[in-house]
Motif scaffolding. Structure first.
Motif, PDB file in Angstrom:
ATOM      1  N   THR A  27      43.360  21.319  61.170  1.00 11.54           N
ATOM      2  CA  THR A  27      42.557  22.506  61.412  1.00 11.54           C
ATOM      3  C   THR A  27      41.090  22.171  61.197  1.00 11.54           C
ATOM      4  O   THR A  27      40.746  21.195  60.548  1.00 11.54           O
ATOM      5  N   GLN A  28      40.222  23.002  61.728  1.00 17.87           N
ATOM      6  CA  GLN A  28      38.788  22.805  61.568  1.00 17.87           C
ATOM      7  C   GLN A  28      38.385  23.059  60.124  1.00 17.87           C
ATOM      8  O   GLN A  28      38.872  23.999  59.503  1.00 17.87           O
ATOM      9  N   PRO A  29      37.495  22.231  59.571  1.00 15.07           N
ATOM     10  CA  PRO A  29      37.036  22.460  58.201  1.00 15.07           C
ATOM     11  C   PRO A  29      36.269  23.777  58.101  1.00 15.07           C
ATOM     12  O   PRO A  29      35.667  24.230  59.063  1.00 15.07           O
ATOM     13  N   LEU A  30      36.293  24.350  56.913  1.00 18.15           N
ATOM     14  CA  LEU A  30      35.497  25.542  56.655  1.00 18.15           C
ATOM     15  C   LEU A  30      34.053  25.096  56.463  1.00 18.15           C
ATOM     16  O   LEU A  30      33.789  24.096  55.829  1.00 18.15           O
ATOM     17  N   SER A  31      33.096  25.836  57.007  1.00 18.34           N
ATOM     18  CA  SER A  31      31.732  25.349  56.977  1.00 18.34           C
ATOM     19  C   SER A  31      30.794  25.999  55.963  1.00 18.34           C
ATOM     20  O   SER A  31      29.968  25.321  55.405  1.00 18.34           O
ATOM     21  N   PRO A  32      30.851  27.304  55.709  1.00 21.05           N
ATOM     22  CA  PRO A  32      29.858  27.863  54.788  1.00 21.05           C
ATOM     23  C   PRO A  32      30.051  27.362  53.365  1.00 21.05           C
ATOM     24  O   PRO A  32      31.171  27.114  52.938  1.00 21.05           O
ATOM     25  N   VAL A  33      28.945  27.214  52.655  1.00 17.19           N
ATOM     26  CA  VAL A  33      29.013  26.829  51.251  1.00 17.19           C
ATOM     27  C   VAL A  33      29.175  28.116  50.443  1.00 17.19           C
ATOM     28  O   VAL A  33      28.322  28.998  50.489  1.00 17.19           O
ATOM     29  N   PRO A  34      30.283  28.253  49.716  1.00 19.09           N
ATOM     30  CA  PRO A  34      30.506  29.481  48.941  1.00 19.09           C
ATOM     31  C   PRO A  34      29.508  29.588  47.789  1.00 19.09           C
ATOM     32  O   PRO A  34      29.022  28.585  47.278  1.00 19.09           O
ATOM     33  N   HIS A  35      29.243  30.816  47.363  1.00 22.57           N
ATOM     34  CA  HIS A  35      28.264  31.037  46.301  1.00 22.57           C
ATOM     35  C   HIS A  35      28.872  30.961  44.910  1.00 22.57           C
ATOM     36  O   HIS A  35      28.152  30.955  43.921  1.00 22.57           O
ATOM     37  N   ASN A  36      30.211  30.885  44.813  1.00 21.44           N
ATOM     38  CA  ASN A  36      30.861  30.713  43.517  1.00 21.44           C
ATOM     39  C   ASN A  36      32.320  30.294  43.735  1.00 21.44           C
ATOM     40  O   ASN A  36      32.781  30.196  44.877  1.00 21.44           O
ATOM     41  N   ALA A  37      33.025  30.053  42.640  1.00 16.23           N
ATOM     42  CA  ALA A  37      34.414  29.575  42.732  1.00 16.23           C
ATOM     43  C   ALA A  37      35.333  30.619  43.351  1.00 16.23           C
ATOM     44  O   ALA A  37      36.255  30.279  44.103  1.00 16.23           O
ATOM     45  N   ALA A  38      35.095  31.889  43.072  1.00 14.66           N
ATOM     46  CA  ALA A  38      35.938  32.950  43.637  1.00 14.66           C
ATOM     47  C   ALA A  38      35.819  32.977  45.157  1.00 14.66           C
ATOM     48  O   ALA A  38      36.822  33.139  45.866  1.00 14.66           O
ATOM     49  N   ALA A  39      34.615  32.804  45.668  1.00 13.20           N
ATOM     50  CA  ALA A  39      34.420  32.773  47.120  1.00 13.20           C
ATOM     51  C   ALA A  39      35.112  31.555  47.738  1.00 13.20           C
ATOM     52  O   ALA A  39      35.693  31.645  48.817  1.00 13.20           O
ATOM     53  N   ALA A  40      35.080  30.417  47.044  1.00 16.93           N
ATOM     54  CA  ALA A  40      35.774  29.221  47.534  1.00 16.93           C
ATOM     55  C   ALA A  40      37.281  29.444  47.551  1.00 16.93           C
ATOM     56  O   ALA A  40      37.969  29.058  48.508  1.00 16.93           O
ATOM     57  N   ARG A  41      37.810  30.082  46.502  1.00 16.65           N
ATOM     58  CA  ARG A  41      39.247  30.382  46.477  1.00 16.65           C
ATOM     59  C   ARG A  41      39.626  31.312  47.618  1.00 16.65           C
ATOM     60  O   ARG A  41      40.655  31.137  48.257  1.00 16.65           O
ATOM     61  N   ASP A  42      38.783  32.307  47.899  1.00 12.85           N
ATOM     62  CA  ASP A  42      39.042  33.221  49.009  1.00 12.85           C
ATOM     63  C   ASP A  42      39.086  32.474  50.344  1.00 12.85           C
ATOM     64  O   ASP A  42      39.940  32.746  51.188  1.00 12.85           O
ATOM     65  N   MET A  43      38.178  31.535  50.518  1.00 22.48           N
ATOM     66  CA  MET A  43      38.154  30.749  51.762  1.00 22.48           C
ATOM     67  C   MET A  43      39.437  29.943  51.912  1.00 22.48           C
ATOM     68  O   MET A  43      40.033  29.892  52.991  1.00 22.48           O
ATOM     69  N   VAL A  44      39.865  29.305  50.831  1.00 16.83           N
ATOM     70  CA  VAL A  44      41.090  28.502  50.883  1.00 16.83           C
ATOM     71  C   VAL A  44      42.307  29.397  51.080  1.00 16.83           C
ATOM     72  O   VAL A  44      43.217  29.059  51.846  1.00 16.83           O
ATOM     73  N   THR A  45      42.333  30.549  50.445  1.00 24.58           N
ATOM     74  CA  THR A  45      43.449  31.487  50.630  1.00 24.58           C
ATOM     75  C   THR A  45      43.558  31.907  52.090  1.00 24.58           C
ATOM     76  O   THR A  45      44.655  31.914  52.666  1.00 24.58           O
ATOM     77  N   ARG A  46      42.422  32.254  52.710  1.00 22.78           N
ATOM     78  CA  ARG A  46      42.439  32.636  54.131  1.00 22.78           C
ATOM     79  C   ARG A  46      42.915  31.474  54.998  1.00 22.78           C
ATOM     80  O   ARG A  46      43.682  31.668  55.945  1.00 22.78           O
ATOM     81  N   LEU A  47      42.469  30.254  54.688  1.00 31.56           N
ATOM     82  CA  LEU A  47      42.901  29.081  55.441  1.00 31.56           C
ATOM     83  C   LEU A  47      44.410  28.884  55.328  1.00 31.56           C
ATOM     84  O   LEU A  47      45.104  28.694  56.335  1.00 31.56           O
ATOM     85  N   LEU A  48      44.934  28.943  54.115  1.00 29.02           N
ATOM     86  CA  LEU A  48      46.377  28.763  53.912  1.00 29.02           C
ATOM     87  C   LEU A  48      47.169  29.873  54.596  1.00 29.02           C
ATOM     88  O   LEU A  48      48.187  29.615  55.244  1.00 29.02           O
ATOM     89  N   ASN A  49      46.701  31.114  54.478  1.00 26.00           N
ATOM     90  CA  ASN A  49      47.397  32.230  55.116  1.00 26.00           C
ATOM     91  C   ASN A  49      47.380  32.117  56.628  1.00 26.00           C
ATOM     92  O   ASN A  49      48.381  32.395  57.287  1.00 26.00           O
ATOM     93  N   SER A  50      46.255  31.702  57.179  1.00 26.28           N
ATOM     94  CA  SER A  50      46.174  31.595  58.638  1.00 26.28           C
ATOM     95  C   SER A  50      47.080  30.497  59.166  1.00 26.28           C
ATOM     96  O   SER A  50      47.570  30.573  60.289  1.00 26.28           O
ATOM     97  N   ARG A  51      47.329  29.509  58.364  1.00 22.53           N
ATOM     98  CA  ARG A  51      48.136  28.378  58.822  1.00 22.53           C
ATOM     99  C   ARG A  51      49.628  28.563  58.557  1.00 22.53           C
ATOM    100  O   ARG A  51      50.456  28.140  59.343  1.00 22.53           O
ATOM    101  N   PHE A  52      49.987  29.199  57.448  1.00 28.19           N
ATOM    102  CA  PHE A  52      51.383  29.205  57.043  1.00 28.19           C
ATOM    103  C   PHE A  52      52.071  30.561  57.063  1.00 28.19           C
ATOM    104  O   PHE A  52      53.285  30.625  57.152  1.00 28.19           O
ATOM    105  N   CYS A  53      51.368  31.640  56.923  1.00 28.13           N
ATOM    106  CA  CYS A  53      52.029  32.938  56.850  1.00 28.13           C
ATOM    107  C   CYS A  53      52.306  33.483  58.243  1.00 28.13           C
ATOM    108  O   CYS A  53      51.450  33.456  59.107  1.00 28.13           O
ATOM    109  N   GLY A  54      53.502  33.958  58.428  1.00 29.64           N
ATOM    110  CA  GLY A  54      53.866  34.584  59.680  1.00 29.64           C
ATOM    111  C   GLY A  54      54.310  33.641  60.769  1.00 29.64           C
ATOM    112  O   GLY A  54      54.634  34.078  61.863  1.00 29.64           O
ATOM    113  N   MET A  55      54.336  32.360  60.510  1.00 32.44           N
ATOM    114  CA  MET A  55      54.757  31.396  61.524  1.00 32.44           C
ATOM    115  C   MET A  55      56.244  31.126  61.362  1.00 32.44           C
ATOM    116  O   MET A  55      56.643  30.334  60.525  1.00 32.44           O
ATOM    117  N   HIS A  56      57.055  31.793  62.148  1.00 33.80           N
ATOM    118  CA  HIS A  56      58.502  31.580  62.135  1.00 33.80           C
ATOM    119  C   HIS A  56      59.077  31.667  60.724  1.00 33.80           C
ATOM    120  O   HIS A  56      59.931  30.884  60.329  1.00 33.80           O
TER     121      HIS A  56
END
Length: 137
Positions: free
Chosen positions: A8-37
């Motif tokens: 997948t394409q890397p995430l590009s924005p630099v998060p302003h804190n650890a919580a924002a980075a976790r949110d980005m990774v959560t969205r990435l994981l959900n977009s890739r793995f949730c709901g696929m068969h």
């Protein structure tokens, strides 16, 4: 781990804190793995990925002079997280010397090294990049 094809394409924005980075990774994981068969990642795998992300980003802010780069992408090997900061100092591995008084903190880096299959540190003129590969299987 089963091959998933093109990374997948890397995430590009630099998060302003650890919580924002976790949110980005959560969205990435959900977009890739949730709901696929009916596929989903085990909670412990997601927790490990988010913990590694949080520790690396927090350490960049706390010890590295600030976060300068953040990418997260899913590869055939797992979640690849790259964190950049402005310090050329590498993380310290705590001594297990019983003669030293116990110190508070210092658990994040050993935890990252334990949870990630591979961790590398690359120094450059403007600081360093820490790359961690977290298995997703």
């Amino acid at each position: 781990m089963r091959k998933r094809g093109k990374a997948t394409q890397p995430l590009s924005p630099v998060p302003h804190n650890a919580a924002a980075a976790r949110d980005m990774v959560t969205r990435l994981l959900n977009s890739r793995f949730c709901g696929m068969h009916g596929e989903s990642l085990a909670d412990v795998v997601v927790a490990d990925a988010l913990l590694v992300t949080s520790e690396l980003v927090t350490n960049a802010f706390r010890h590295g002079g600030g976060l300068t780069e953040f990418t997260a992408e899913i590869t055939d090997e797992g979640l690849l997280v790259v964190v950049g900061d402005t310090s050329t100092r590498t993380p310290l591995v705590p001594d297990n010397d019983a003669t030293e008084p116990p110190r508070i903190g210092g658990y994040g880096w050993p935890l990252v090294r334990r949870l990630a299959d591979k961790v590398t540190i690359t120094l450059h003129a403007r600081g360093k990049h820490i790359t961690a590969l977290v298995p997703l299987a």
